[in-house]
Design a protein around this motif. Sequence first.
Motif, PDB file in Angstrom:
ATOM      1  N   TYR A  40     109.855  95.789  73.166  1.00 27.49           N
ATOM      2  CA  TYR A  40     110.158  97.124  73.667  1.00 27.49           C
ATOM      3  C   TYR A  40     109.035  97.762  74.464  1.00 27.49           C
ATOM      4  N   ASP A  73     108.533  89.896  64.456  1.00 29.64           N
ATOM      5  CA  ASP A  73     109.227  91.084  64.966  1.00 29.64           C
ATOM      6  C   ASP A  73     108.839  91.420  66.411  1.00 29.64           C
ATOM      7  N   LYS A  76     113.063  92.118  69.598  1.00 26.47           N
ATOM      8  CA  LYS A  76     114.127  92.829  68.892  1.00 26.47           C
ATOM      9  C   LYS A  76     115.388  92.745  69.754  1.00 26.47           C
TER      10      LYS A  76
END
Length: 122
Positions: A40, A73, A76
Amino acid sequence: MKNKSVEILEKYIDSQKNICKKYNSNFNKIDEKLFIGANYNLKLEPINGLRHPIHGKLNGWYIWSGEWSDSDDFFKPICLEHLIELKPEIIKYFGLDIGFRFLANDKGYEDVWFDQNITSLK
């Protein structure tokens, strides 16, 4: 009635096919119903992308900017429509076939290449 992602993809189909032709890739239409793996932090330049085979609910595209991380992570799931809102300039690469990668920035730099190592999931 078509969803917004389908309409956007149809609008850019010619530019996707042109990128495929330019880099000797078969055109492989993205499945807009599946998710893209994205980091992101896409405000940094350049933007990196690579296409694996479809896996589960992911369409195979992974997009990131900045430093790579092996963290679980780091990527995403994001829907195509939201990714296009963040980075509309990369939609032209989404027709590239499995195994292709790209590196691009907002100043016009573009590099696209085939990487045999990403044609299968490990």
